[in-house]
Design a protein around this motif. Structure first.
Motif, PDB file in Angstrom:
ATOM      1  N   ARG A   1       0.981  -1.262  -0.006  1.00  0.00           N
ATOM      2  CA  ARG A   1      -0.048   0.003   0.182  1.00  0.00           C
ATOM      3  C   ARG A   1       1.047   1.255  -0.031  1.00  0.00           C
ATOM      4  O   ARG A   1       1.788   1.441   0.826  1.00  0.00           O
ATOM      5  CB  ARG A   1      -0.753   0.033   1.189  1.00  0.00           C
TER       6      ARG A   1
ATOM      7  N   TRP B   1       1.433   5.497  -0.548  1.00  0.00           N
ATOM      8  CA  TRP B   1       0.833   7.002  -0.324  1.00  0.00           C
ATOM      9  C   TRP B   1       1.678   7.722  -1.392  1.00  0.00           C
ATOM     10  O   TRP B   1       3.045   7.694  -1.263  1.00  0.00           O
ATOM     11  CB  TRP B   1       0.874   7.470   1.129  1.00  0.00           C
TER      12      TRP B   1
ATOM     13  N   ASN C   1       0.799  -3.114  -6.564  1.00  0.00           N
ATOM     14  CA  ASN C   1       0.748  -1.792  -5.553  1.00  0.00           C
ATOM     15  C   ASN C   1      -0.684  -1.343  -5.383  1.00  0.00           C
ATOM     16  O   ASN C   1      -1.262  -1.374  -6.527  1.00  0.00           O
ATOM     17  CB  ASN C   1       1.713  -0.762  -5.441  1.00  0.00           C
ATOM     18  N   THR C   2      -0.996  -0.905  -4.242  1.00  0.00           N
ATOM     19  CA  THR C   2      -2.409  -0.235  -4.310  1.00  0.00           C
ATOM     20  C   THR C   2      -1.859   1.195  -3.659  1.00  0.00           C
ATOM     21  O   THR C   2      -1.163   1.360  -2.864  1.00  0.00           O
ATOM     22  CB  THR C   2      -3.231  -0.972  -3.061  1.00  0.00           C
ATOM     23  N   ILE C   3      -2.844   1.972  -4.313  1.00  0.00           N
ATOM     24  CA  ILE C   3      -2.219   3.524  -3.800  1.00  0.00           C
ATOM     25  C   ILE C   3      -3.629   4.004  -3.037  1.00  0.00           C
ATOM     26  O   ILE C   3      -4.708   3.823  -3.087  1.00  0.00           O
ATOM     27  CB  ILE C   3      -2.490   4.427  -5.260  1.00  0.00           C
ATOM     28  N   SER C   4      -3.053   4.123  -1.676  1.00  0.00           N
ATOM     29  CA  SER C   4      -3.840   4.527  -0.544  1.00  0.00           C
ATOM     30  C   SER C   4      -4.290   5.757  -0.556  1.00  0.00           C
ATOM     31  O   SER C   4      -5.291   6.189   0.057  1.00  0.00           O
ATOM     32  CB  SER C   4      -3.355   3.851   0.796  1.00  0.00           C
ATOM     33  N   GLY C   5      -3.566   6.731  -1.240  1.00  0.00           N
ATOM     34  CA  GLY C   5      -3.763   8.087  -0.960  1.00  0.00           C
ATOM     35  C   GLY C   5      -2.811   8.758  -1.828  1.00  0.00           C
ATOM     36  O   GLY C   5      -1.577   8.535  -2.144  1.00  0.00           O
TER      37      GLY C   5
ATOM     38  N   ALA D   1      -2.927   8.865   8.171  1.00  0.00           N
ATOM     39  CA  ALA D   1      -3.212   7.479   7.613  1.00  0.00           C
ATOM     40  C   ALA D   1      -2.095   6.522   7.758  1.00  0.00           C
ATOM     41  O   ALA D   1      -2.219   5.492   8.084  1.00  0.00           O
ATOM     42  CB  ALA D   1      -3.103   7.566   5.952  1.00  0.00           C
TER      43      ALA D   1
ATOM     44  N   GLU E   1      -2.766   2.552   7.516  1.00  0.00           N
ATOM     45  CA  GLU E   1      -3.420   2.520   6.134  1.00  0.00           C
ATOM     46  C   GLU E   1      -2.474   2.382   4.778  1.00  0.00           C
ATOM     47  O   GLU E   1      -2.957   2.010   4.056  1.00  0.00           O
ATOM     48  CB  GLU E   1      -4.115   3.573   5.807  1.00  0.00           C
ATOM     49  N   PHE E   2      -1.299   2.512   5.226  1.00  0.00           N
ATOM     50  CA  PHE E   2      -0.308   2.249   3.900  1.00  0.00           C
ATOM     51  C   PHE E   2       1.157   1.969   4.644  1.00  0.00           C
ATOM     52  O   PHE E   2       1.478   2.169   5.871  1.00  0.00           O
ATOM     53  CB  PHE E   2      -0.137   3.502   2.911  1.00  0.00           C
ATOM     54  N   ASP E   3       1.773   1.548   3.668  1.00  0.00           N
ATOM     55  CA  ASP E   3       3.336   0.949   4.153  1.00  0.00           C
ATOM     56  C   ASP E   3       4.659   1.825   3.462  1.00  0.00           C
ATOM     57  O   ASP E   3       5.657   1.507   3.923  1.00  0.00           O
ATOM     58  CB  ASP E   3       3.611  -0.816   3.382  1.00  0.00           C
TER      59      ASP E   3
END
Length: 99
Positions: free
Chosen positions: A2, A4, A25-29, A51, A56-58
């Motif tokens: 995750r 940002w 990957n996932t874009i958390s913000g 966050a 919420e993210f790594d």
């Protein structure tokens, strides 16, 4: 992972996404640096810090470490994120630099 993205402009954020975020990957913000001369120039990091506290993210990806402050300030910000289990990486013309 995750991720940002923090950048100086929407175009810069988009460039980081295109060059450095893989499909796994996932874009958390995302957030942006406040305008130069703003009373809180790093106010765009508040959302990312919040966050990070919530887990919420790594990974925080930034174009350059200078975006988060001078050498001392950048080191403090990296340490803050690391305290919440978030790695910080800058994306530069010479590749990705870890901190």
């Amino acid at each position: 992972m995750r991720v940002w993205i923090y950048g100086g402009s929407p175009e810069e954020v988009q460039e980081v996404i295109e060059k450095s975020v893989s499909s796994e990957n996932t874009i958390s913000g995302t957030s942006l640096r406040a305008e130069i001369g703003s009373p809180f120039p790093q106010s765009g990091l508040v959302a990312a810090i919040s966050a990070a506290i919530r887990g919420e993210f790594d990974l925080l990806l930034i174009p350059t470490f200078e975006l988060i402050g001078n050498t001392r300030r950048a080191a403090q910000m990296v340490e803050l994120f690391q305290n919440y289990g978030v790695s910080v990486k800058s994306v530069s013309s010479s590749g990705i630099n870890n901190s």
